[in-house]
Design a protein around this motif. Structure first.
Motif, short mmCIF file in Angstrom:
data_model
loop_
_atom_site.label_atom_id
_atom_site.label_comp_id
_atom_site.label_asym_id
_atom_site.label_seq_id
_atom_site.Cartn_x
_atom_site.Cartn_y
_atom_site.Cartn_z
N VAL A 75 18.12 1.98 -12.87
CA VAL A 75 16.74 1.56 -12.60
C VAL A 75 16.49 1.58 -11.09
N GLN A 76 15.21 1.74 -10.78
CA GLN A 76 14.72 1.59 -9.39
C GLN A 76 13.40 0.85 -9.44
N LYS A 77 13.02 0.28 -8.32
CA LYS A 77 11.74 -0.42 -8.23
C LYS A 77 10.64 0.55 -7.82
N ALA A 78 9.51 0.41 -8.49
CA ALA A 78 8.32 1.18 -8.07
C ALA A 78 7.83 0.60 -6.75
N LYS A 79 7.47 1.47 -5.83
CA LYS A 79 7.06 1.03 -4.49
C LYS A 79 5.83 1.80 -4.05
N TYR A 80 5.13 1.22 -3.09
CA TYR A 80 3.98 1.88 -2.50
C TYR A 80 4.44 2.94 -1.51
N GLY A 81 3.72 4.04 -1.48
CA GLY A 81 3.98 5.06 -0.49
C GLY A 81 3.49 4.64 0.89
N SER A 82 3.83 5.42 1.88
CA SER A 82 3.41 5.12 3.24
C SER A 82 1.91 5.32 3.39
N SER A 83 1.28 4.45 4.21
CA SER A 83 -0.15 4.60 4.46
C SER A 83 -0.45 5.80 5.34
N ASP A 84 0.50 6.19 6.18
CA ASP A 84 0.36 7.40 6.98
C ASP A 84 1.22 8.48 6.36
N GLU A 85 0.56 9.55 5.96
CA GLU A 85 1.26 10.59 5.23
C GLU A 85 0.94 11.95 5.82
N ASP A 86 1.94 12.79 5.90
CA ASP A 86 1.74 14.16 6.35
C ASP A 86 1.13 14.98 5.23
N LEU A 87 0.08 15.69 5.57
CA LEU A 87 -0.55 16.62 4.63
C LEU A 87 -0.42 18.02 5.21
N PRO A 424 10.63 15.72 -6.23
CA PRO A 424 11.51 14.60 -6.62
C PRO A 424 10.77 13.30 -6.88
N GLU A 425 9.53 13.19 -6.41
CA GLU A 425 8.74 11.98 -6.58
C GLU A 425 7.35 12.33 -7.09
N VAL A 426 6.75 11.36 -7.76
CA VAL A 426 5.38 11.52 -8.25
C VAL A 426 4.58 10.29 -7.85
N GLU A 427 3.26 10.47 -7.76
CA GLU A 427 2.36 9.36 -7.46
C GLU A 427 1.72 8.86 -8.75
N ILE A 428 1.68 7.54 -8.88
CA ILE A 428 1.10 6.89 -10.05
C ILE A 428 -0.16 6.15 -9.61
N VAL A 429 -1.25 6.38 -10.31
CA VAL A 429 -2.50 5.73 -9.94
C VAL A 429 -2.90 4.64 -10.94
N GLN A 430 -2.28 4.63 -12.10
CA GLN A 430 -2.63 3.61 -13.09
C GLN A 430 -1.49 3.46 -14.09
N GLY A 431 -1.26 2.20 -14.55
CA GLY A 431 -0.26 1.94 -15.56
C GLY A 431 1.03 1.34 -15.03
N LEU A 432 1.11 1.09 -13.74
CA LEU A 432 2.34 0.59 -13.15
C LEU A 432 1.99 -0.34 -12.00
N SER A 433 2.89 -1.30 -11.72
CA SER A 433 2.69 -2.23 -10.62
C SER A 433 3.87 -2.13 -9.67
#
Length: 464
Positions: A75-87, A424-433
């Motif tokens: 298991v791992q903890k769900a976490k918020y991504g960085s507010s500053d992100e490279d695009l 390797p990672e995905v962004e979740i917008v709903q259904g997880l805390s």
């Protein structure tokens, strides 16, 4: 000294000794009773404790078996991504101006003064077109203009004459009114004199006739004034027509003069010649229709631009003036700084992207139009999304789910909405805390509500 003891007395002593020592010994009948008690207590203990010990051992064995059957999950903890992100987005470099040059007059290409790769300045001559028909038309237009101006002067002279006639007629009207006034006064005086007998009535009648004559003359003068006014109006319209003709001929002459001036093809801006499609002696036609070939193409390269399509998630972070880093594979280790110049007012309805224009200074011409580049923005996101490893996502016919370890180590499948996939990672917008324990690579046989043994794993460093 010897003590004499009576034998009889010795026999009497032994019983007393025996009688005295007897209370110190347990009666022989109590030993079996004690043994029976001990054996009974042992039996009770054996009957009560040993089954319990056996059951506890069985329970411990069952517990160990159950623990062995509970699956371990990482298991791992769900976490918020960085507010500053490279695009980082791909883009094609384009010139800030890419201008096709067409002939503005028809004729033969007399000479071409530049070729591909030449750098030109604004106003520099690029080619010369020979157009004798335009020169002849210009001469004819100049003659027509002279004739129109002559007609205008004639109309203006007629108008001046008409105005003069109108003034003369108006003066005659004033004169006839004065004469009529005088004649009427004479009639009054002659009437009084005829009544007094100083003059004859014939003289008075002569004055009356003069009044009628003046009245008729005044009426004729009024008609003459009206006629003069109509003539002035006619002359005014004639002057207007002549003036319009002059202006038309002047416009035609200016057009032909411009066409004659277009025999020299000039550069509209500073730039470089990127293509040429005609050679000297070719017949060229004025205009920019698709059937007409462009003579040359000029690209302005001192400033370049790229158009980027920014995903909807970052549209709030992009604004005019934002810095952008541009890199190309052909210039390793070099970064070119541009700025956002334009941002579209809306998103594309099909791709859900925002069209953005970035302008890049290129004074040394290190970059060329048509290059493939990568544009990097540093975007600040006010609401960063949750980030989880991509191997947490379970795809079912009902949708996409993530297995979460909850209270009592029971697992639950939460329906989620994915936004962006980073590999390797995905962004979740709903259904997880944030802080939820998500199961990595959940087993196929795990069911909703199952109890698991979570094993925390070290979070990998983000790949982005």
């Amino acid at each position: 000294m010897q003590l004499d003891v009576d034998p009889q007395s010795e026999s009497n002593i032994e019983p007393r000794v025996a009688s005295v020592a007897a209370p110190r010994r347990k009666p022989p009948a109590l030993v079996p009773v004690a043994l029976l008690v001990v054996l009974g207590l042992g039996g009770l203990l054996t009957a009560g404790i040993l089954p319990r010990l056996g059951r506890a051992k069985d329970l411990e064995s069952i517990r160990e078996a159950v623990l062995r059957e509970i699956p371990e999950v990482r298991v791992q903890k769900a976490k918020y991504g960085s507010s500053d992100e490279d695009l980082i987005l791909p883009a094609n470099i384009e010139p800030v101006q890419d201008i096709p040059v067409y002939a503005r007059t028809s004729g033969y290409l007399k000479s071409r003064l530049v070729d591909i790769g030449d750098r030109v300045k604004a106003g520099q001559a690029l080619a010369v077109i020979e157009a004798p028909e335009v020169v002849q038309e210009l001469d004819a237009a100049r003659a027509d203009l002279r004739q129109a101006r002559s007609a205008l002067r004639s109309a203006q002279a007629d108008l001046s004459q008409g105005k003069s006639n109108l003034k003369t007629a108006e003066a005659n009207v004033k004169k006839m009114r004065a004469s009529l006034t005088y004649s009427r006064a004479q009639v009054s005086r002659y009437t009084e004199l005829a009544q007094e007998g100083a003059i004859s009535y014939e003289s008075r009648d002569s004055k009356v006739r003069d009044v009628d004559t003046d009245v008729a003359s005044l009426s004729a003068s009024d008609y003459a004034v009206e006629a003069a006014k109509q003539q002035v109006l006619a002359y005014s319209e004639k002057v207007g027509v002549a003036q319009a003709q002059v202006e038309s001929q002047m416009a035609n002459q200016r057009k032909l003069e411009a066409q004659a001036g277009f025999q020299n093809v000039l550069s509209p801006c500073d730039g470089v010649i990127t293509s040429r499609n005609v050679d000297p002696g070719a017949l060229v036609t004025s205009g920019s229709q698709t059937s007409n070939s462009e003579l040359l193409r000029i690209a302005r390269t001192d400033v370049l631009r790229v158009f980027i399509f920014v995903p909807q998630a970052f549209f709030e972070s992009i604004h005019p003036g934002l810095d952008a880093e541009i890199t190309v594979a052909e210039k390793p280790g070099q970064t070119f700084i541009g700025k956002v110049a334009r941002v579209a007012g809306g998103l594309d309805g099909l791709s859900r992207t925002l069209r953005v224009e970035v302008r890049i200074p290129n004074p040394k011409n290190l970059l060329l139009p048509g290059m493939y580049a990568r544009v990097r923005f540093v975007c600040h996101r006010a609401h960063p999304p949750l980030i989880v490893p991509s191997n947490c996502v379970v795809v079912k016919p009902e949708g996409q789910f993530i297995c979460v370890v909850g209270k009592g180590n029971a697992v639950h499948f939460n329906a989620v909405d994915l936004f962006r996939d980073h590999g390797p990672e995905v962004e979740i917008v709903q259904g997880l805390s944030a802080g939820d324990l998500v199961v990595l690579d959940p087993p196929d046989n795990i069911a909703d509500g199952s109890v698991v043994k979570p094993v925390a794993v070290k979070e990998a460093k983000p790949s982005r």
